[in-house]
Design an enzyme around this catalytic site. Structure first.
Site, PDB file in Angstrom:
ATOM      1  N   TYR A 101     -24.753  39.253  -8.287  1.00  0.00           N
ATOM      2  CA  TYR A 101     -23.542  39.221  -8.525  1.00  0.00           C
ATOM      3  C   TYR A 101     -22.701  37.521  -7.629  1.00  0.00           C
ATOM      4  O   TYR A 101     -23.784  37.655  -6.576  1.00  0.00           O
ATOM      5  CB  TYR A 101     -22.583  39.793  -8.465  1.00  0.00           C
ATOM      6  CG  TYR A 101     -21.556  39.685  -8.051  1.00  0.00           C
ATOM      7  CD1 TYR A 101     -19.953  39.816  -8.569  1.00  0.00           C
ATOM      8  CD2 TYR A 101     -20.383  39.368  -6.578  1.00  0.00           C
ATOM      9  CE1 TYR A 101     -18.392  39.539  -8.708  1.00  0.00           C
ATOM     10  CE2 TYR A 101     -19.559  39.539  -6.553  1.00  0.00           C
ATOM     11  CZ  TYR A 101     -18.134  39.441  -7.323  1.00  0.00           C
ATOM     12  OH  TYR A 101     -17.105  39.249  -6.572  1.00  0.00           O
ATOM     13  N   GLU A 189     -16.004  33.381  -8.692  1.00  0.00           N
ATOM     14  CA  GLU A 189     -17.011  34.942  -8.719  1.00  0.00           C
ATOM     15  C   GLU A 189     -17.869  34.143 -10.042  1.00  0.00           C
ATOM     16  O   GLU A 189     -17.730  33.608 -10.995  1.00  0.00           O
ATOM     17  CB  GLU A 189     -16.280  35.981  -9.427  1.00  0.00           C
ATOM     18  CG  GLU A 189     -16.547  36.497  -9.197  1.00  0.00           C
ATOM     19  CD  GLU A 189     -15.887  38.161  -9.917  1.00  0.00           C
ATOM     20  OE1 GLU A 189     -15.525  38.797  -9.351  1.00  0.00           O
ATOM     21  OE2 GLU A 189     -15.472  38.642 -11.137  1.00  0.00           O
TER      22      GLU A 189
END
Ligand code: GDP
Ligand code: MN
Length: 376
Positions: A101, A189
């Site tokens: 992530y 993101e």
């Protein structure tokens, strides 16, 4: 304003972040043809503005063009979190070794951006944050200096990324920061950022949320707005310059000023009612704008009473009253309406409304109680 995955990835790629080859399709035939051009195993992905598409069946891998077409048909028939899928992204499928992530957002407490990385990528990062927050590494970024190389290295080492990938990871972290700043995003993101079997880092998913207040500086990005997937009423409200958010209650609210609108909702709750919406008609609201606001609020069948709370400053009470009267003629006044007008031209506003069957109130507390009583 949220951007679609393919839009976010295009912006990432412009800042040097590696993304899979691929294109967007609106139907099965086009999906097949893209897959044929790619000439590889492909992944077909629903383009809807929500996360968790994988779990909802909106991400499927196909071995060839025929399978890609079949997946496209299935995915285009889905509704994910209530949203119809109108487009799919067809990309060369990655051979994934591990999922990371990497994201950046504003850290209000630190009053600066924060870049976050985790080896627990791919899954719901909110869940990781809630259950095992220590698995998310953070670096606050000084907005005047920008992200420094050592900060990206700290993240890479913190998630135990093998050294062989550090250089590429740093390049991607810098590109992500650059994208975040350039687009005036509130979130950028990559989840997952994957390490492939070929030992390359690749942004397999992408998400950008833009700051609506900064869109005036980005006409090109503002055009990317997907009006199809927004609630129709909210899009219509924006066209009229109104801020409208539908809620679950039964007392419609029409207020000028965001702060007063929130205060009005609080007072309704305080007296035991439930607001049906947030609506700010803004400053200097014209009769036409007021009429549009009333139409939108009253379209919601759950609304059993309406509370109009106007504090006249730049917005003149008589102008609002005229708008209310015009809209009542148009939409028909089946729902009881309570009006509280205070400030500029309030006498004139009250005089105009006196002939109609509106309920008037002189204070907000009184207005809220009368609206709740009228809705009972
Ligand atoms: P999301 O569920 O909406 O976040 O959609 P993602 O794009 O993140 O995809 C969900 C999951 O599908 C990823 O975490 C991967 O595990 C898997 N996935 C997505 N793209 C690929 C791909 O190209 N190859 C492989 N093997 N898996 C993929
Ligand atoms: Mn994802």
């Amino acid at each position: 304003m949220k951007l679609h995955e393919h839009q976010s990835k295009t912006l990432f790629a412009a800042n040097g972040i590696p993304i899979p080859r691929g294109r967007v399709a609106g139907g099965a035939r086009q999906a097949r043809s893209i897959a044929r051009d790619l000439g590889a195993r492909v992944v077909v992905k629903a383009q809807v503005l929500v996360g968790g598409r994988g779990k909802a069946g909106g991400v499927k891998i196909g071995a060839n063009a025929r399978e890609a077409g079949k997946h496209a048909v299935e995915i285009l028939a889905l509704r994910i979190a209530g949203l119809a899928v109108r487009k799919v992204l067809v990309e060369e499928a990655a051979e994934i070794r591990s999922e990371i992530y990497l994201g950046i957002t504003n850290d209000r407490t630190a009053r600066r951006p924060v870049m976050m990385a985790s080896a627990a990528g791919g899954v719901d990062i909110e869940q990781v944050a809630a259950q095992t927050p220590e698995e998310i590494l953070r670096e606050n970024i000084d907005p005047f200096l920008g992200i420094r190389g050592f900060q990206a290295r700290n993240l890479a080492s913190g998630i135990d990324l093998p050294r062989a990938h550090w250089q590429q990871f740093i390049h991607i972290a810098l590109g992500l920061y650059q994208t975040f700043v350039e687009t005036d995003a509130t979130l950028a993101e990559i989840n997952p950022l994957v390490v492939t079997e070929e030992e390359q880092l690749l942004a397999v998913d992408g998400k950008i949320v833009l700051d609506d207040n900064a869109l005036v500086r980005h006409p090109d990005l503002a055009e990317l707005r997907d009006v199809d997937t927004e609630a129709g009423d909210e899009a219509e409200a924006r066209e009229h310059g109104l801020s409208y958010v539908a809620l679950d209650g039964y007392i419609g609210c029409m207020v000028n000023g965001a702060g007063l609108a929130m205060g009005t909702m609080d007072i309704i709750k305080h007296f035991g009612g439930e607001p049906a919406n947030f609506l700010d008609i803004g400053g200097g609201a014209s009769a036409e704008k007021v009429a549009a606001a009333l139409r939108i609020i009253l379209r919601d069948r759950r609304v059993r009473a309406l509370l109009i709370n106007i504090f006249g400053g730049i917005t003149r009470c008589d102008e609002v009253a005229r708008g209310v009267l015009a809209a009542m003629d148009e939409v028909g006044g089946k729902v009881p309406m309570v009006v509280r007008l205070a400030g500029t031209n309030e006498e004139e506003g009250r005089r105009l409304l006196a002939e109609s069957d509106l309920i008037t109130a002189s204070s907000l507390a009184e207005a809220a109680q009368k609206a709740i009583a009228a809705a009972a």
